[in-house]
Design an enzyme around this catalytic site. Structure first.
Site, PDB file in Angstrom:
ATOM      1  N   SER A 152       0.867  -1.182   0.000  1.00  0.00           N
ATOM      2  CA  SER A 152       0.000   0.000   0.000  1.00  0.00           C
ATOM      3  C   SER A 152       0.901   1.229   0.000  1.00  0.00           C
ATOM      4  O   SER A 152       2.064   1.148   0.429  1.00  0.00           O
ATOM      5  CB  SER A 152      -0.863  -0.001   1.269  1.00  0.00           C
ATOM      6  N   TYR A 165      -2.430  -1.040  10.400  1.00  0.00           N
ATOM      7  CA  TYR A 165      -2.379  -1.238   8.946  1.00  0.00           C
ATOM      8  C   TYR A 165      -1.063  -0.701   8.372  1.00  0.00           C
ATOM      9  O   TYR A 165      -0.368  -1.395   7.611  1.00  0.00           O
ATOM     10  CB  TYR A 165      -3.572  -0.519   8.306  1.00  0.00           C
TER      11      TYR A 165
HETATM   12  P1  NAD Z   1     -11.197  -6.221  -0.208  1.00  0.00           P
HETATM   13  O1  NAD Z   1     -11.720  -6.092   1.182  1.00  0.00           O
HETATM   14  O2  NAD Z   1     -12.166  -6.302  -1.331  1.00  0.00           O
HETATM   15  O3  NAD Z   1     -10.216  -7.462  -0.333  1.00  0.00           O
HETATM   16  C1  NAD Z   1      -9.511  -8.030   0.728  1.00  0.00           C
HETATM   17  C2  NAD Z   1      -9.558  -9.524   0.559  1.00  0.00           C
HETATM   18  O4  NAD Z   1      -8.761 -10.147   1.576  1.00  0.00           O
HETATM   19  C3  NAD Z   1     -10.994 -10.056   0.699  1.00  0.00           C
HETATM   20  O5  NAD Z   1     -11.291 -10.896  -0.404  1.00  0.00           O
HETATM   21  C4  NAD Z   1     -10.942 -10.852   1.981  1.00  0.00           C
HETATM   22  O6  NAD Z   1     -11.799 -11.986   1.994  1.00  0.00           O
HETATM   23  C5  NAD Z   1      -9.477 -11.274   2.016  1.00  0.00           C
HETATM   24  N1  NAD Z   1      -9.072 -11.678   3.359  1.00  0.00           N
HETATM   25  C6  NAD Z   1      -9.258 -11.012   4.530  1.00  0.00           C
HETATM   26  N2  NAD Z   1      -8.805 -11.763   5.553  1.00  0.00           N
HETATM   27  C7  NAD Z   1      -8.327 -12.912   5.020  1.00  0.00           C
HETATM   28  C8  NAD Z   1      -7.740 -14.080   5.558  1.00  0.00           C
HETATM   29  N3  NAD Z   1      -7.541 -14.223   6.890  1.00  0.00           N
HETATM   30  N4  NAD Z   1      -7.382 -15.084   4.709  1.00  0.00           N
HETATM   31  C9  NAD Z   1      -7.596 -14.968   3.368  1.00  0.00           C
HETATM   32  N5  NAD Z   1      -8.137 -13.887   2.805  1.00  0.00           N
HETATM   33  C10 NAD Z   1      -8.506 -12.864   3.628  1.00  0.00           C
HETATM   34  O7  NAD Z   1     -10.231  -4.969  -0.389  1.00  0.00           O
HETATM   35  P2  NAD Z   1      -9.132  -4.685  -1.511  1.00  0.00           P
HETATM   36  O8  NAD Z   1      -9.057  -3.216  -1.646  1.00  0.00           O
HETATM   37  O9  NAD Z   1      -9.345  -5.498  -2.728  1.00  0.00           O
HETATM   38  O10 NAD Z   1      -7.795  -5.146  -0.772  1.00  0.00           O
HETATM   39  C11 NAD Z   1      -6.878  -6.069  -1.326  1.00  0.00           C
HETATM   40  C12 NAD Z   1      -5.477  -5.716  -0.886  1.00  0.00           C
HETATM   41  O11 NAD Z   1      -5.106  -4.447  -1.443  1.00  0.00           O
HETATM   42  C13 NAD Z   1      -5.276  -5.582   0.626  1.00  0.00           C
HETATM   43  O12 NAD Z   1      -4.029  -6.155   0.990  1.00  0.00           O
HETATM   44  C14 NAD Z   1      -5.260  -4.085   0.845  1.00  0.00           C
HETATM   45  O13 NAD Z   1      -4.528  -3.726   1.986  1.00  0.00           O
HETATM   46  C15 NAD Z   1      -4.560  -3.637  -0.438  1.00  0.00           C
HETATM   47  N6  NAD Z   1      -4.787  -2.230  -0.752  1.00  0.00           N
HETATM   48  C16 NAD Z   1      -5.988  -1.767  -1.188  1.00  0.00           C
HETATM   49  C17 NAD Z   1      -6.136  -0.422  -1.497  1.00  0.00           C
HETATM   50  C18 NAD Z   1      -7.426   0.150  -2.001  1.00  0.00           C
HETATM   51  O14 NAD Z   1      -7.503   1.375  -2.160  1.00  0.00           O
HETATM   52  N7  NAD Z   1      -8.430  -0.634  -2.294  1.00  0.00           N
HETATM   53  C19 NAD Z   1      -5.065   0.453  -1.343  1.00  0.00           C
HETATM   54  C20 NAD Z   1      -3.850  -0.046  -0.892  1.00  0.00           C
HETATM   55  C21 NAD Z   1      -3.711  -1.394  -0.609  1.00  0.00           C
END
Ligand code: NAD
Length: 266
Positions: A152, A165
């Site tokens: 991130s 986080y």
């Molecule tokens: P999201 O909530 O849609 O996806 C997160 C996924 O992680 C979900 O499918 C959830 O089921 C899974 N997850 C949670 N706990 C888990 C576990 N114990 N075992 C297996 N899977 C698990 O959100 P997203 O935005 O798609 O996030 C995906 C990644 O991207 C994350 O690591 C998040 O930190 C990172 N991220 C997202 C953004 C953003 O703006 N969306 C920005 C920076 C980083």
């Protein structure tokens, strides 16, 4: 530049939603067989697998909690049963448990570190162990295997109210670079993606209505990102087109990490 991942097998963790689902679709569209890992909800993962199969690709949904060692072992074993090998890991799973620092519970600290950092360790370790057992197939890929960690912008931008986080993502950076330094000579390529604000379930509140306007002040490029912006970068990092890219974090953030507060002379 045309990218083909034909003949390669990818695991994407947390792929039933958001960036993971986008990555799974992108990798499958480029020809990879994809394992769609989910945590608690099989239905969207199975639906996505079916969509990929209906479009002529290969996919399977496998449940596992990435913070649980036995679950991760099972995820990799079932991947081998289904597709016989592994070429690409996208360690994407992550979550937030936000609170003001003084109010943050140990439980919320531990949950975020366990999923966002320990989960990345467990999955990357299982991938490296599997890659080490496989020969390089130079007609398919110049690397023995590829790992893409989902970090991130908060691996560099401190984040009040989200210290668990930000600490987890800061940890992902040195985890990724240390693994890359250690396993590079085995021709295992390791990199991270650092998204900024991408429209997914994790940040629905921040990316809609008035909150979106406020958020845009932090994005010099002037738009919120979409899952495809990240998926395209993942496909490139998984392919030979990026074969000399190793130990690097690719920021996909519309410039969020450029200290936008300073754009009008500070
Ligand atoms: P999201 O909530 O849609 O996806 C997160 C996924 O992680 C979900 O499918 C959830 O089921 C899974 N997850 C949670 N706990 C888990 C576990 N114990 N075992 C297996 N899977 C698990 O959100 P997203 O935005 O798609 O996030 C995906 C990644 O991207 C994350 O690591 C998040 O930190 C990172 N991220 C997202 C953004 C953003 O703006 N969306 C920005 C920076 C980083």
């Amino acid at each position: 530049m045309q990218i083909s991942l034909k003949g390669q097998v990818a695991i994407v963790t947390g792929a039933s939603s958001g960036l993971g689902a986008g990555a799974a679709k992108g990798l499958a569209a480029s020809g990879a067989a994809v394992v769609i890992n989910y945590h608690s909800q099989p239905e969207p993962a199975q639906k996505l697998a079916q969509e990929i199969i209906d479009a002529g690709g290969q996919a399977i949904a496998i449940g596992a909690d990435v913070s649980n060692e036995q679950d991760v072992e099972k995820l990799f074993a079932e991947t081998l049963d289904a597709f016989g090998r592994l070429d690409i890991l996208v360690a994407n799973s992550g979550l937030q448990k936000d609170a003001a620092f003084a109010d943050m519970s140990l439980e919320d600290w531990n949950t975020v570190i366990n999923v966002n950092l320990t989960g990345q360790f467990l999955c990357a370790r299982a991938a490296v162990r599997q890659f080490a057992k496989q020969d390089i197939r130079s007609e398919v890929s110049r690397a023995r295997g590829k790992i893409i960690h989902m970090s991130s912008v908060h691996q560099v931008i401190p984040w009040a109210g989200h210290v668990n986080y930000a600490a987890s993502k800061g940890g992902v950076d040195l985890l990724m670079r240390s693994i890359a330094q250690e396993v590079g000579e085995q021709r295992i390529r390791v990199n991270s993606i650092a998204p900024g604000a991408i429209r997914t379930a994790i940040n629905t509140k921040a990316t809609s209505g008035d909150a979106e306007k406020k958020l845009l002040e932090l994005i010099p490029y002037g738009r919120v990102g979409e899952a495809d912006d990240v998926a395209n970068a993942i496909v490139w990092l998984a392919s030979d087109a990026s074969d000399y890219v190793h130990g690097t974090t690719l920021f996909i953030d519309g410039g969020m990490s450029l200290y936008p507060e300073f754009r009008n002379n500070g």
